[in-house]
Design a protein around this motif. Structure first.
Motif, PDB file in Angstrom:
ATOM      1  N   SER A  91      -8.248  -5.861  -7.927  1.00 62.22           N
ATOM      2  CA  SER A  91      -9.332  -6.793  -7.451  1.00 62.22           C
ATOM      3  C   SER A  91      -9.934  -7.797  -8.479  1.00 62.22           C
ATOM      4  CB  SER A  91     -10.479  -5.867  -6.870  1.00 62.22           C
ATOM      5  OG  SER A  91     -10.031  -5.151  -5.858  1.00 62.22           O
ATOM      6  N   ARG A 128      -6.406  -0.264  -7.835  1.00 62.70           N
ATOM      7  CA  ARG A 128      -7.214  -1.178  -6.959  1.00 62.70           C
ATOM      8  C   ARG A 128      -8.240  -1.970  -7.613  1.00 62.70           C
ATOM      9  NH1 ARG A 128      -7.106   1.741  -1.045  1.00 62.70           N
ATOM     10  NH2 ARG A 128      -4.765   1.978  -0.948  1.00 62.70           N
ATOM     11  N   TYR A 177      -8.609  -4.729  -0.941  1.00 60.67           N
ATOM     12  CA  TYR A 177      -8.855  -4.813  -2.173  1.00 60.67           C
ATOM     13  C   TYR A 177      -8.122  -5.977  -3.235  1.00 60.67           C
ATOM     14  CZ  TYR A 177      -4.200  -2.122  -2.234  1.00 60.67           C
ATOM     15  OH  TYR A 177      -3.167  -1.974  -1.849  1.00 60.67           O
TER      16      TYR A 177
END
Length: 393
Positions: free
Chosen positions: A25, A21, A93
């Motif tokens: 991101s 994640r 995310y």
């Protein structure tokens, strides 16, 4: 050993999802993966691997040395770059960078590579040989593998394994493919040169736009009648530029496209074949032309023995019901093939589709998502295959 590998991967699962994640991101485009590379280097260092940064421009190499006296390495390659796509998933995310997204799953690939390194580092004393992890830049522009090779990433490597996500396979399953996995991808530019004139008197000019249309049509028709249908060729013109005004006959048109093929023999004769067709059309109407054909990456040709290794590792780990032997290759391209010009290797497909969803968006889609449970599946499969590779003797 399989049970231990599965236990270690399962315990790492929350951390691996956290890693994925974070990478998702913070996507970075091809050749610009500086923050991702630094993050990867940090994780590898904390797992006790020898780390070298800046390999292949932005790539990272991590080496796991064992007590083996064999100086060769099994390489495990993953890629790190994202795509210039605006993410539309709405995930908590989701990408924090405008116009950039991990829409091809390279965030998952990187996480699987890191997870495999983390697992194998904990059983290093029981592995029969050394492992070299290649975290590669710029796969999406088909440059990174060549950069890595040029910087010596394949020195003393005896074989290489890779992974690529596949949304049409449900999470928890994997796919293997014997022989051709992906296509060769070449770049094509055609320039048609005519003579300008008034739009009301086309007979006094040589209309490059009209001739370009004939060239496109002739190429597509010729594929169906002059190429072996059992050896597919896909030629797509994706960009056209020409003309100055609505009432002026254009004297120059540029066409850009991609050419995909699976068989090396077919690929070798494509430049001459295209040139002859373009020449035939242009000569018929008095135009001149230029054909610029640039070979890109070759087809990924999976090694039989290493594909067997991946299949057996996955079947032992997850049962044969969760392993698909893929009947068809993809006409997408992968610069993993560049490594295969140096050593045998095999790439497997990691299922990331949600089993209960009607639609799993394809790769390169702004709403592409993955079922994160697939990460552990990928780590266990890769780690156990690496263990089995060095236990083969």
């Amino acid at each position: 050993m399989l049970t231990r590998i599965k236990d270690l991967a399962t315990k790492l699962a929350p951390r691996l999802i956290e890693i994925r994640r974070h990478i998702h991101s913070h996507p970075e485009l091809s050749g610009q993966e500086y923050q991702t590379a630094a993050f990867v280097a940090g994780v590898l260092s904390s797992s006790g691997l020898r780390v070298q940064e800046g390999v292949g421009k932005v790539g990272v190499v991590g080496e796991l040395h064992t007590i083996s006296k064999d100086e060769h390495f099994l390489a495990i390659r993953t890629d790190m770059d994202a795509l210039p796509i605006q993410e539309c998933t709405g995930l908590e995310y989701a990408s924090r960078k405008e116009g950039m997204m991990h829409a091809c799953g390279h965030d998952v690939h990187t996480t699987v590579g890191l997870g495999t390194a983390m697992v194998l580092s904990q059983i290093a004393e029981e592995i029969g040989g050394n492992i070299r992890f290649l975290f590669q830049s710029a796969e999406e522009i088909a440059q990174g593998a060549g950069w890595m090779v040029k910087d010596g990433a394949m020195e003393n490597v005896s074989a290489i394994l890779g992974v690529h996500v596949f949304p049409s396979i449900p999470a928890g399953s994997i796919g293997v493919r014997y022989g051709a996995l992906t296509a060769a991808a070449d770049d094509l530019e055609i320039v048609i040169i005519g003579e300008s004139g008034h739009g009301a008197r086309p007979h006094e000019a040589i209309d490059a736009i009209w001739i370009a249309a004939q060239v496109i049509t002739a190429l597509q028709q010729a594929i169906s009648r002059t190429q072996n249908p059992l050896r597919p060729v896909v030629l797509s013109i994706g960009k056209i530029n020409g003309g100055r005004a609505p009432n002026v006959i254009s004297d120059k048109v540029q066409l850009w496209g991609t050419v995909r093929s699976l068989h090396p023999e077919t690929r070798a004769q494509l430049p001459n074949w295209i040139d002859k067709i373009v020449a035939s059309v242009c000569n018929s109407y008095g135009a001149r032309y230029q054909v610029n054909y640039r070979q890109g990456v070759p087809s990924v040709q999976n090694d039989y023995t290493l594909t067997q290794l991946l299949q057996s590792a996955a079947e032992e780990a997850w049962s044969s019901d969760r392993v698909q032997v893929l009947p068809e290759p993809s006409l997408g391209a992968e610069d993993f093939s560049v490594y295969l010009e140096h050593v045998p290797g095999s790439m497997f497909r990691l299922g990331v589709g949600y089993p209960d969803r009607i639609i799993n968006y394809p790769l390169h889609h702004p709403e592409f998502e993955v079922d994160e449970s697939a990460i552990v599946t990928g780590v266990v499969t890769m780690a156990y295959a690496a263990y089995k590779y060095w236990a083969k003797d």
